[in-house]
Every structure is written in C-alpha cells, then in structure tokens.
Design a protein around this motif. Structure first.
Motif, mmCIF file in Angstrom:
data_model
loop_
_atom_site.group_PDB
_atom_site.id
_atom_site.type_symbol
_atom_site.label_atom_id
_atom_site.label_comp_id
_atom_site.label_asym_id
_atom_site.label_seq_id
_atom_site.Cartn_x
_atom_site.Cartn_y
_atom_site.Cartn_z
ATOM 1 N N ARG A 107 44.801 34.200 26.964
ATOM 2 C CA ARG A 107 45.940 33.321 26.617
ATOM 3 C C ARG A 107 46.824 33.952 25.554
ATOM 4 N NH1 ARG A 107 46.099 27.185 26.163
ATOM 5 N NH2 ARG A 107 47.350 27.935 24.470
ATOM 6 N N ASN A 108 46.219 34.581 24.561
ATOM 7 C CA ASN A 108 46.992 35.217 23.499
ATOM 8 C C ASN A 108 47.847 36.364 24.031
ATOM 9 O OD1 ASN A 108 45.969 33.419 21.634
ATOM 10 N ND2 ASN A 108 44.427 34.838 20.827
ATOM 11 N N LYS A 109 47.376 37.030 25.097
ATOM 12 C CA LYS A 109 48.119 38.148 25.695
ATOM 13 C C LYS A 109 49.210 37.675 26.649
ATOM 14 C CE LYS A 109 44.469 41.578 25.600
ATOM 15 N NZ LYS A 109 43.366 42.068 26.389
ATOM 16 N N GLN A 110 48.866 36.704 27.505
ATOM 17 C CA GLN A 110 49.786 36.350 28.601
ATOM 18 C C GLN A 110 50.272 34.913 28.578
ATOM 19 O OE1 GLN A 110 47.322 36.936 32.174
ATOM 20 N NE2 GLN A 110 47.257 34.720 32.428
ATOM 21 N N GLY A 111 49.735 34.086 27.707
ATOM 22 C CA GLY A 111 50.052 32.667 27.753
ATOM 23 C C GLY A 111 49.159 31.993 28.768
ATOM 24 N N LYS A 112 49.572 30.842 29.245
ATOM 25 C CA LYS A 112 48.731 30.093 30.185
ATOM 26 C C LYS A 112 48.578 30.846 31.510
ATOM 27 C CE LYS A 112 52.311 27.441 32.402
ATOM 28 N NZ LYS A 112 52.576 26.219 33.112
ATOM 29 N N CYS A 113 47.645 30.400 32.302
ATOM 30 C CA CYS A 113 47.451 30.948 33.646
ATOM 31 C C CYS A 113 48.194 30.032 34.615
ATOM 32 C CB CYS A 113 45.963 30.997 33.982
ATOM 33 S SG CYS A 113 45.601 31.814 35.546
ATOM 34 N N ASN A 114 49.088 30.602 35.380
ATOM 35 C CA ASN A 114 49.893 29.807 36.313
ATOM 36 C C ASN A 114 49.093 29.366 37.537
ATOM 37 O OD1 ASN A 114 52.311 29.959 34.810
ATOM 38 N ND2 ASN A 114 52.676 32.018 35.593
ATOM 39 N N THR A 115 49.493 28.277 38.119
ATOM 40 C CA THR A 115 48.855 27.751 39.323
ATOM 41 C C THR A 115 48.885 28.815 40.424
ATOM 42 O OG1 THR A 115 49.580 25.538 38.724
ATOM 43 C CG2 THR A 115 48.887 25.867 41.000
ATOM 44 N N GLY A 116 47.740 29.020 41.042
ATOM 45 C CA GLY A 116 47.607 30.005 42.122
ATOM 46 C C GLY A 116 47.219 31.389 41.647
ATOM 47 N N GLU A 117 47.298 31.633 40.342
ATOM 48 C CA GLU A 117 46.946 32.951 39.791
ATOM 49 C C GLU A 117 45.467 32.976 39.409
ATOM 50 O OE1 GLU A 117 49.085 35.581 39.774
ATOM 51 O OE2 GLU A 117 50.348 34.172 40.875
ATOM 52 N N ALA A 118 44.960 34.171 39.093
ATOM 53 C CA ALA A 118 43.558 34.320 38.723
ATOM 54 C C ALA A 118 43.407 35.364 37.624
ATOM 55 C CB ALA A 118 42.738 34.730 39.946
ATOM 56 N N VAL A 119 42.471 35.105 36.719
ATOM 57 C CA VAL A 119 42.119 36.046 35.649
ATOM 58 C C VAL A 119 40.598 36.132 35.593
ATOM 59 C CG1 VAL A 119 44.214 35.610 34.290
ATOM 60 C CG2 VAL A 119 42.152 34.246 33.854
#
Length: 173
Positions: free
Chosen positions: A52-64
C-alpha cells in the motif's frame, strides 16, 4: 491442468499459493480475508502495508502477492473482487480479471498449485452461480506451462454444489 474441488477452510490448504478475496485497502477484513490474515499472522499484514505504501490501494480485478506467514502455503495472492451492483457488463469482467491476474501472477512466481476461494460471493453479494461460472470458465481457458493444479475451495454447501455441477458439466463437453 488438474482442477480439484474441496469444501473446507482455505487457510488449511497445502498449495504453493492461496488466493485471498481481499478488499482494496489490503488491511484485512471479514470473511476469507479476515481468516487469512488471522491464520497467517502479522507478517502478511506488514507486507500488505508495504505494498500500500508503494502503490496505494489495490484496484478491483488486480492482484498482488505476499508471503504466507504461518499458513501452509508459500504465498498469498490478494485480489480485489467486485462488489455486486447488478451491472453485469462491469462486474463480470472485473471478476474474470481477479482469476486471470491471480493466475498470471502465480505463473510469474513459478507456482505449480494454487487454491481459490469463491471470490466476491460473501459480503460483496456477487450471485454465486454467475461467480462460479466465471471462475470455472476463466480457469479452464488459462494456459500455463507452470501452473498445473488449481483447487477451488468452497466454504459453504451452496458454493460446493454449484462448482461441482459446473465442473462435471464442463468435463462432458
């Protein structure tokens, strides 16, 4: 590709990776998300905070991806399913992307076995039959030289019955 169906607790599944039906904050929550964070321990949350600190929230449909902490898996792939609002044209492709992006991430990590929960069918209220059909079709259409086994882990009887029927009917084609 081998596809299995299990009724049970995804936090107990032996797989290279399990998929978490996360929320966009990646900070844990209810349902499978809360169960994975509780069973996996603080390490998962710490890594989610780093993401989260690097990219912000995770968008719907994406994966980390994070490590799996205390879970029997090696990785947790966090994907954010759509909240059902009745808009099939928007929600169906977003749910399909959850499975596709999770599988692509698994492949990039050299994962051979991956376990999926029933993404978006709990508090996000995605219709279970439609979600099951999207999950099974997306997985069956995914081609990989790395991922050899996919496990659908159903927590409740209703989802298990839906997936069993979809997988049996799909095998007859």
């Amino acid at each position: 590709m081998n596809i299995e169906l299990i009724k049970g607790d995804i936090t107990k599944i032996q797989a290279d990776a399990i998929v978490n039906a996360a929320n966009s904050s990646l900070l844990g929550g209810g349902g499978v998300d809360g169960a994975i964070h509780r069973a996996g321990g603080k390490q998962i949350l710490d890594e989610c905070i780093e993401i989260r600190n690097k990219q912000g929230k995770c968008n719907t449909g994406e994966a980390v991806v994070t490590t799996a902490g205390n879970l029997p898996a090696q990785y947790v792939i966090h994907t954010v399913g759509p909240v059902w609002n009745g808009d099939e044209g928007k929600c169906f492709p977003l749910l399909e992307n959850c499975y596709k992006n999770s599988l692509k991430l698994a492949e990039s990590l050299g994962i051979k076995t991956i376990a999926f929960p029933n993404i978006s069918t709990g508090v996000y209220r995605f219709p279970k039959e439609a979600a099951g059909k999207i999950a099974v079709e997306t997985v069956k259409n995914f081609r990989s030289d790395t991922v050899g086994k996919i496990i659908f882990v159903c927590f409740d009887d209703e989802n298990e019955a839906i997936y069993r029927e979809l997988l049996e009917n799909n095998n007859k084609i």
